[in-house]
Enzyme design. Structure first.
Site, PDB file in Angstrom:
ATOM      1  N   ARG A 144     -11.859  14.439   8.376  1.00  0.00           N
ATOM      2  CA  ARG A 144     -12.667  14.851   7.208  1.00  0.00           C
ATOM      3  C   ARG A 144     -14.072  15.252   7.644  1.00  0.00           C
ATOM      4  NH1 ARG A 144     -11.461   9.480   4.051  1.00  0.00           N
ATOM      5  NH2 ARG A 144      -9.454   9.259   5.064  1.00  0.00           N
ATOM      6  N   ASN A 187       0.878  -1.172   0.000  1.00  0.00           N
ATOM      7  CA  ASN A 187       0.000   0.000   0.000  1.00  0.00           C
ATOM      8  C   ASN A 187       0.919   1.227   0.000  1.00  0.00           C
ATOM      9  OD1 ASN A 187      -1.911   1.951   0.395  1.00  0.00           O
ATOM     10  ND2 ASN A 187      -2.662   1.164   2.341  1.00  0.00           N
ATOM     11  N   HIS A 198     -13.041   2.084   0.319  1.00  0.00           N
ATOM     12  CA  HIS A 198     -13.031   0.972   1.296  1.00  0.00           C
ATOM     13  C   HIS A 198     -13.585  -0.306   0.669  1.00  0.00           C
ATOM     14  CE1 HIS A 198     -13.381   3.917   4.941  1.00  0.00           C
ATOM     15  NE2 HIS A 198     -12.120   3.534   4.794  1.00  0.00           N
ATOM     16  N   GLU A 256      -8.602  -6.125   5.140  1.00  0.00           N
ATOM     17  CA  GLU A 256      -8.460  -5.673   3.749  1.00  0.00           C
ATOM     18  C   GLU A 256      -7.294  -6.357   3.046  1.00  0.00           C
ATOM     19  OE1 GLU A 256      -8.794  -1.576   5.495  1.00  0.00           O
ATOM     20  OE2 GLU A 256      -9.611  -1.141   3.521  1.00  0.00           O
ATOM     21  N   ARG A 301      -2.503  -2.042  -3.473  1.00  0.00           N
ATOM     22  CA  ARG A 301      -3.727  -1.279  -3.249  1.00  0.00           C
ATOM     23  C   ARG A 301      -3.715  -0.063  -4.169  1.00  0.00           C
ATOM     24  NH1 ARG A 301      -6.147   0.487   2.511  1.00  0.00           N
ATOM     25  NH2 ARG A 301      -8.169   1.108   1.721  1.00  0.00           N
TER      26      ARG A 301
END
Ligand code: AMP
Length: 403
Positions: free
Chosen positions: A239, A7, A178, A384, A89
């Site tokens: 956020r 990632n 996601h 994940e 990813r």
């Protein structure tokens, strides 16, 4: 099959070496501060943790990770040949990709098109792929898109109500993120419900630093809270989630900010951090709220309220829901948050067993709804990286068969 999951961010590169068959994490770590001062690489294996000097660029970072993994004293591999594939990813598959893909020169060319959609993440993700292909030219590499799972959303769910010609021309639409987490949870939930994936209807609340809720009908995403970027939807760590776009103009006028400055403010200085003034970390916000900090209390309440509201709206979207599933750092660990979100939903057929919710042990799949709840409530730990490894394995197996 031993699979390396990468990632890559602009100045970091997380890695995890997994055995896709046994699901065991063999080693993992992070190359931090790549190209910055005092870069370092963390390395965890067999319960031990070590730190090594870092790298000046992504290629060097991958080279160093591979050296660590194969080191004869502390490495976990005898040779690099043991790594059968690498999964990367990738933040977005844009309007083009709805499933994981083998990385080829042609794919990398296509991915360049997405720089505009995800200017912070896309170039960094691609950099990781290019660097890894250079260092491991004979190992098949796969791109796993965060957006892929949501490409089953109907047009009415992903289209923004702006001039249709503009959304078509510039690909302005909801993509959702996601994806690996929501897909993993869908597969796991089907197992615990004893249903076929194509028959499960779920509301999945992935609540972490970044948070999103997905409505799953028949095993497929039909709506999700994140949008063109991961800024839309729920109140998150830093956020803002959903706001009236006029706030942007207001901030520009009042604080004499540029558009880029406002976007940075909404992405990095808002959410739990902005409202509480304490932290973006939910644990710290919860602790401050307990000590009587009113802004922290408000931030926590806003987070729970935004989740609750979206669960309600997805109940209306789906009508028939098998389960609400909590996952992610907050969803898996904060019983208090789950209780605040779910309380007083009896008329929607969602009833929490407060005792089960409180006594739940971390890291396992658990049913936390009351026996009279029409809709089941689960906590399911997400994974994940395992989802990415499973995807990578499938593609590489097909590739081997076709040869
Ligand atoms: P993630 O992005 O999925 O790693 O989740 C990170 C978020 O989970 C942070 O805001 C953490 O504070 C939060 N978190 C982790 N453990 C707990 C806990 N026991 N209680 C409340 N929040 C937690």
């Amino acid at each position: 099959m031993k699979i390396l999951i990468i990632n890559a961010g602009s100045s970091s590169l997380k890695y995890q070496l997994l055995n896709s068959k046994t699901k065991e994490v063999i080693a993992k770590g992070n190359c931090e501060k790549i190209g910055l001062s005092k870069p370092f690489i963390s390395y965890k294996h067999n319960g031990q943790e070590q730190t090594f000097p870092g790298a000046k660029n992504h290629e060097e970072a991958i080279e160093k990770v591979l050296q660590i993994l194969t080191n004869k004293d502390y490495g976990v591999l005898k040779s690099l040949d043991e790594i059968e594939a690498v999964g990367h990813r990738e933040i977005t598959g844009g309007w083009i990709y709805n499933k994981s893909e083998l990385i080829t020169d042609e794919l990398l060319k296509q991915l360049k098109k997405f720089d505009e959609l995800a200017p912070l993440h896309n170039p960094a993700n691609v950099l990781g792929m290019v660097a890894c292909r250079k260092v491991m030219p004979n190992t098949p590499q796969v791109a796993i898109f965060d957006t892929a799972f949501h490409q089953t959303m109907p047009e009415k769910a992903y289209t923004y109500a702006i001039d249709y010609k503009d959304s078509q021309k510039y690909h302005i639409r909801k993509y959702g993120f996601h994806g690996s987490s929501h897909r993993f949870i869908t597969l796991e939930a089907a197992k615990v419900l004893g249903k076929k994936v194509k028959d499960v209807n779920l509301i999945i609340a992935h609540l972490g630093n970044g948070s999103s809720i997905t409505a799953v009908r028949g095993g497929q995403s039909v709506d999700t809270t994140m949008g063109l970027t991961p800024l839309q939807g729920l109140v998150m760590g830093t956020r803002c989630g959903d706001i009236d776009p006029t706030v942007v103009q207001f901030l520009m006028n009042k604080k004499k900010m540029t558009v880029d400055e406002v976007m940075n403010y909404l992405n990095k200085k808002s959410g739990l951090l902005g409202v509480s003034g304490v932290s973006s970390d939910h644990r710290e916000v919860e602790a401050a709220a307990k000590e009587g900090n009113k802004r922290a209390e408000l931030a926590d309440e806003m987070l729970c309220y935004s989740v609750r509201k979206h669960i309600g709206s997805y109940m209306a979207v789906l009508n028939d829901v098998d389960a609400v599933v909590f996952t992610g750092g907050i969803g898996e660990n904060s019983a208090a948050t789950r209780e605040k979100i779910i309380s007083n939903m009896e008329n929607l057929g969602i009833v929490l067993d407060k005792k089960k919710n409180k006594n739940f042990k971390r890291g396992q799949v658990e049913l936390i709804s009351d026996a009279k709840s029409k809709v089941k409530i689960y906590v399911i730990p997400t994974n994940e990286e395992l989802m990415m490894a499973m995807d990578t394995e499938e593609i590489v197996k097909k590739l081997k068969k076709s040869k």
